[in-house]
Design an enzyme around this catalytic site. Structure first.
Site, PDB file in Angstrom:
ATOM      1  N   TYR A   1       0.854  -1.197   0.000  1.00  0.00           N
ATOM      2  CA  TYR A   1       0.000   0.000   0.000  1.00  0.00           C
ATOM      3  C   TYR A   1       0.887   1.244   0.000  1.00  0.00           C
ATOM      4  O   TYR A   1       1.851   1.335   0.758  1.00  0.00           O
ATOM      5  CB  TYR A   1      -0.896  -0.005   1.237  1.00  0.00           C
ATOM      6  CG  TYR A   1      -1.705   1.271   1.404  1.00  0.00           C
ATOM      7  CD1 TYR A   1      -2.891   1.466   0.706  1.00  0.00           C
ATOM      8  CD2 TYR A   1      -1.271   2.277   2.257  1.00  0.00           C
ATOM      9  CE1 TYR A   1      -3.625   2.627   0.858  1.00  0.00           C
ATOM     10  CE2 TYR A   1      -2.002   3.441   2.422  1.00  0.00           C
ATOM     11  CZ  TYR A   1      -3.169   3.618   1.713  1.00  0.00           C
ATOM     12  OH  TYR A   1      -3.892   4.778   1.869  1.00  0.00           O
ATOM     13  N   HIS A   2       0.533   2.242  -0.828  1.00  0.00           N
ATOM     14  CA  HIS A   2       1.340   3.450  -0.998  1.00  0.00           C
ATOM     15  C   HIS A   2       0.807   4.585  -0.134  1.00  0.00           C
ATOM     16  O   HIS A   2      -0.304   5.061  -0.322  1.00  0.00           O
ATOM     17  CB  HIS A   2       1.311   3.870  -2.464  1.00  0.00           C
ATOM     18  CG  HIS A   2       2.473   4.734  -2.874  1.00  0.00           C
ATOM     19  ND1 HIS A   2       2.811   5.901  -2.222  1.00  0.00           N
ATOM     20  CD2 HIS A   2       3.381   4.590  -3.883  1.00  0.00           C
ATOM     21  CE1 HIS A   2       3.860   6.431  -2.805  1.00  0.00           C
ATOM     22  NE2 HIS A   2       4.238   5.661  -3.806  1.00  0.00           N
ATOM     23  N   GLY A   3       1.588   5.025   0.853  1.00  0.00           N
ATOM     24  CA  GLY A   3       1.211   6.165   1.677  1.00  0.00           C
ATOM     25  C   GLY A   3       1.428   7.480   0.947  1.00  0.00           C
ATOM     26  O   GLY A   3       1.924   7.504  -0.184  1.00  0.00           O
TER      27      GLY A   3
END
Length: 335
Positions: free
Chosen positions: A134-136
């Site tokens: 998951y990309h913050g």
């Protein structure tokens, strides 16, 4: 006003009603523009508070950017070594000493600022595999992961990055030495064939800019990573960092920036935050290669695995206060 004119005339003409001390005070008042300060004091307070708020919101992201460029400068200095000059491959082992120094710096930063923890390293295969995460808003958690992985296992994980990253000036050497690549199908297959781990965030910049504390995945129709995994016959490993959205966020008003991004593919939305919340990266169990599965099925299986990590380890919606309190809580959520 008449009093001021009278004082000015008295002081200028040398008349006695005003003492020398009074004249001096009046002149200082003129020079320091006290009258104007009184008039615009409220405006000055508002401007000062605005600037202070901007510094608070953006100082940590800007500090991270500064340290990234400083890292590149250190690599340029290290490149002057004769042995390094002779090496043509930026992924060569001759860079390991520099990599260790850089990884140690970022690991210390991660420990101090975010109390960083890494769990599930045993789920990484000894050979090649594809990490999906998951990309913050800022992928600083991923940088922490790369650093900790290298220090613990002395292993590189090659990273697929958005094309705009390669347009940033002054970072060419850093990207090469740390194995950041545009991620064409051929590049990924070659890296996996050579036994490397390859990481990718299918949500990419769009997920970074427009996801929020609900931690919604924004993969769209991206399934190239699944096709590469099937072609290379390697497992996919899900990964997620707890509280990554509480550490750094994007502004809520996104309609304009969304249109701007979709038309230019450039991230104009500035991230803010940088609060010292607790970061824990979790590496899930690998999804083994299955010759009987389709690309679409593998995409859904991977998405489900990442969402399961989020559901298990993240309070939704995310809470900045709880993320800060996690720094003092030794009991990990559902770990």
């Amino acid at each position: 006003m008449q009093e001021m004119i009278g004082r000015k005339e008295s002081c200028a003409s040398g008349q006695l009603p005003m003492t020398y001390l009074s004249c001096l005070a009046y002149i200082l008042e003129e020079w320091t523009a006290v009258e104007y300060l009184k008039k615009y004091f409220f405006h000055m307070v508002i401007i000062s508070l605005t600037i202070s708020a901007m510094l608070i919101f953006f100082i940590v992201p800007l500090t991270i950017l500064f340290f990234i460029y400083l890292t590149n400068v250190l690599l340029l200095i290290y490149q002057r070594n004769d042995e390094v000059k002779a090496a043509k491959d930026p992924l060569s082992n001759v860079w390991d000493s520099a990599r260790k120094t850089v990884a140690s710096f970022w690991d210390i930063y991660a420990r101090i600022w975010h109390g960083y923890e890494l769990h599930g390293v045993e789920n990484l295969p000894e050979g090649p595999g594809i990490l999906v995460y998951y990309h913050g808003a800022i992928p600083i958690d991923y940088l922490y992961f790369l650093s900790r992985l290298f220090l613990w296992k002395k292993r590189l994980c090659l990273s697929v990055a958005d094309h705009f990253v390669f347009r940033l000036p002054g970072l060419k050497l850093l990207l090469e030495v740390t194995g950041v690549m545009p991620g064409t199908r051929e590049e990924c297959l070659s890296a996996l064939k050579n036994g490397h781990l390859v990481s990718i965030s299918p949500g990419g910049v769009r997920e970074a800019l427009f996801s929020d504390e609900s931690y919604q995945l924004m993969w769209g129709n991206r399934k190239g990573f699944a096709q590469v995994a099937l072609d290379a016959k390697v497992p996919i490993i899900p990964m997620y960092t707890q509280n990554v959205r509480e550490g750094y966020r994007m502004f809520k008003e996104r309609r304009f920036f969304r249109k701007l991004y979709e038309s230019t593919r450039l991230p104009f939305t500035p991230p803010y935050g940088g609060l010292p919340v607790k970061f824990r990266t979790y590496i899930g169990e690998p999804i083994p290669y299955d010759p009987n599965i389709t690309t679409d099925e593998l995409v859904e299986k991977t998405k489900t695995a990442v969402q399961a990590l989020i559901k298990k380890h993240q309070t939704i919606p995310g809470s900045i206060w709880k993320a800060l309190m996690d720094r003092f809580d030794r009991h990990r959520k559902s770990d």
